[in-house]
Design an enzyme around this catalytic site. Structure first.
Site, short mmCIF file in Angstrom:
data_model
loop_
_atom_site.label_atom_id
_atom_site.label_comp_id
_atom_site.label_asym_id
_atom_site.label_seq_id
_atom_site.Cartn_x
_atom_site.Cartn_y
_atom_site.Cartn_z
N ASP A 106 -9.05 7.96 -4.73
CA ASP A 106 -8.68 6.94 -5.72
C ASP A 106 -8.97 7.53 -7.09
O ASP A 106 -10.08 7.99 -7.35
CB ASP A 106 -9.52 5.67 -5.47
CG ASP A 106 -8.99 4.47 -6.22
OD1 ASP A 106 -8.71 4.60 -7.43
OD2 ASP A 106 -8.84 3.40 -5.61
N ASN A 107 -7.98 7.51 -7.99
CA ASN A 107 -8.22 8.09 -9.32
C ASN A 107 -8.86 7.08 -10.27
O ASN A 107 -9.06 7.37 -11.45
CB ASN A 107 -6.92 8.65 -9.92
CG ASN A 107 -5.90 7.58 -10.25
OD1 ASN A 107 -6.15 6.39 -10.03
ND2 ASN A 107 -4.76 7.97 -10.80
N SER A 122 6.74 -3.57 -0.16
CA SER A 122 6.65 -4.89 -0.79
C SER A 122 7.89 -5.70 -0.46
O SER A 122 8.99 -5.14 -0.31
CB SER A 122 6.55 -4.65 -2.30
OG SER A 122 6.96 -5.78 -3.01
N TYR A 134 9.28 -1.04 -10.62
CA TYR A 134 8.24 -1.07 -9.59
C TYR A 134 8.88 -1.28 -8.21
O TYR A 134 8.62 -0.54 -7.26
CB TYR A 134 7.23 -2.19 -9.88
CG TYR A 134 6.44 -2.58 -8.65
CD1 TYR A 134 5.38 -1.80 -8.22
CD2 TYR A 134 6.80 -3.70 -7.90
CE1 TYR A 134 4.69 -2.13 -7.06
CE2 TYR A 134 6.12 -4.04 -6.75
CZ TYR A 134 5.07 -3.25 -6.33
OH TYR A 134 4.40 -3.57 -5.17
N LYS A 172 9.36 1.16 -4.61
CA LYS A 172 9.05 0.80 -3.21
C LYS A 172 10.27 1.05 -2.33
O LYS A 172 10.15 1.54 -1.20
CB LYS A 172 8.58 -0.65 -3.12
CG LYS A 172 7.23 -0.89 -3.78
CD LYS A 172 6.12 -0.08 -3.12
CE LYS A 172 4.79 -0.16 -3.83
NZ LYS A 172 3.78 0.77 -3.32
#
Ligand code: UDP
Length: 343
Positions: free
Chosen positions: A32-33, A126, A151, A155
């Protein structure tokens, strides 16, 4: 004990899934950044599960650094890929940021999966891939609609990347999970949604308004062609969603998959209107919410909810929590994170 790489393990859905995986006996590492999360979530995970998960603060767009994580963990049995940017509104104004981050991250991860032969892969998709569909409830066979945002398009493209890749790589097995509206928090109120960006989703907006972080909130449109004029969504409790991931992983690990690139809707299969959600919140918490009936939000889909039969039949997945459970747990988490004590 099987070791699983969770990308975005410090994020909202990632952290709850990590808890469920640990509970089901998996060993977990995270990449995780921390771009929209906080490593403090590791304390919550440890308090719930009694186990501390190692997070590598690495950006998946950095292929060399990602590769090093795989090199240090040659025994991975599977990957659950959550790490991605997810603000719909921001994606409209910064499309390149979204295309770069979400697609480069995915392709880099696939390169590493290929090199280190990690064959079980779960992808966060999604319901926004369906666009503004007339078909309700949506099944997995409902075709992709016109994406309402960059966005959503990342997906859709992510799903195409996986199916194209799976077609020519027999050793590889993936599942794409199409989430409906994830909400709520772990029952202990030790972890929950803690965005570093201002919340835009309905449930955190409700809890932030009730606790006084916002003066009031707006219902975005009450003149839609729905039972009470407000939009309809399928709100899925984050722990039911976490359970869907663990079941998918077991499904892939046990080779129960029918094809090497599968897809499941993950929603409870019931539509709840915005006004019904607000009423559920007021009922279960006893809080009076300061809201106004406002104009429509551009880009909103009128109504969408899932047909969940496929996940029920093939994964044995049966979501146990409803909108009231979502509101209760989201409120307990809001109180805990704001005041430092559970509600
Ligand atoms: N919504 C609202 N007020 C808010 C935030 C959201 O009325 O402050 C509505 C929004 O218009 C939509 C529903 O709540 O009908 C769910 O919105 P959210 O952003 O949580 O999810 P999505 O639109 O991605 O389904």
């Amino acid at each position: 004990m099987k070791k699983i790489l969770v990308t975005g393990g410090c994020g909202y859905i990632g952290s709850h899934t990590v808890v469920d995986l640990l509970d089901q006996g998996f060993e977990v590492i995270s990449i995780d950044n921390l771009s929209n999360s906080d490593e403090k979530v590791q304390d919550g995970i440890a308090a719930i599960s009694g186990k501390r998960v190692r997070n590598y603060t690495v950006d998946l767009c950095d292929l060399a650094a990602t590769r090093e994580v795989f090199q240090a963990n040659p025994d991975l049995a599977g990957i659950i890929h959550f790490a991605a940017l997810k603000l719909v509104g921001e994606s409209v104004f910064e499309p390149l940021k979204y295309y770069h981050n979400n697609l480069e991250g995915l392709t880099n991860l696939l390169r590493c999966a290929e090199e280190f032969k990690v064959s079980n892969f779960i992808f966060s998709s999604s319901c926004s891939v369906y666009g503004n569909t007339e078909v309700l409830p949506v099944t997995e066979d409902t075709p992709f609609g016109e994406a309402e945002s960059p966005y959503a398009r990342t997906k859709q493209i992510g799903e195409y990347i996986l199916s194209d890749y799976a077609k020519v790589n027999d050793w590889f097995k993936c599942v794409r999970l199409r989430y409906f509206n994830p909400a709520g928090a772990h029952e202990t109120a030790l972890i929950g949604e803690a965005p570093t960006n201002p919340a835009t989703n309905l449930v955190p907006v409700i809890t932030e308004t009730a606790i006084g972080k916002r003066e009031k909130m707006s219902i975005f449109g009450v003149d839609y062609d729905t039972r009470d004029g407000s939009c309809i969504r399928d709100y899925i409790h984050v722990m039911d969603l976490a359970d869907a991931h663990t079941r998918c992983l077991q499904y892939l690990l046990e080779d129960r998959n029918e094809t090497n690139c599968e897809v499941f809707n993950v929603g409870i299969g019931e539509g709840v209107s915005v006004l019904e959600a607000v009423n559920a919140f007021e009922k279960v918490t006893g809080q009076k919410l300061n809201y106004e009936l406002g104009p429509r939000r551009p880009g909103d889909v009128v109504a969408i909810y899932a047909n969940k039969s496929r996940a029920e039949q093939l994964l044995g997945w049966h979501p146990k929590r409803n909108i009231e459970d979502i509101m209760k747990s989201a409120w307990a988490w809001e109180v805990a994170r704001t005041k430092g004590v559970p509600a």
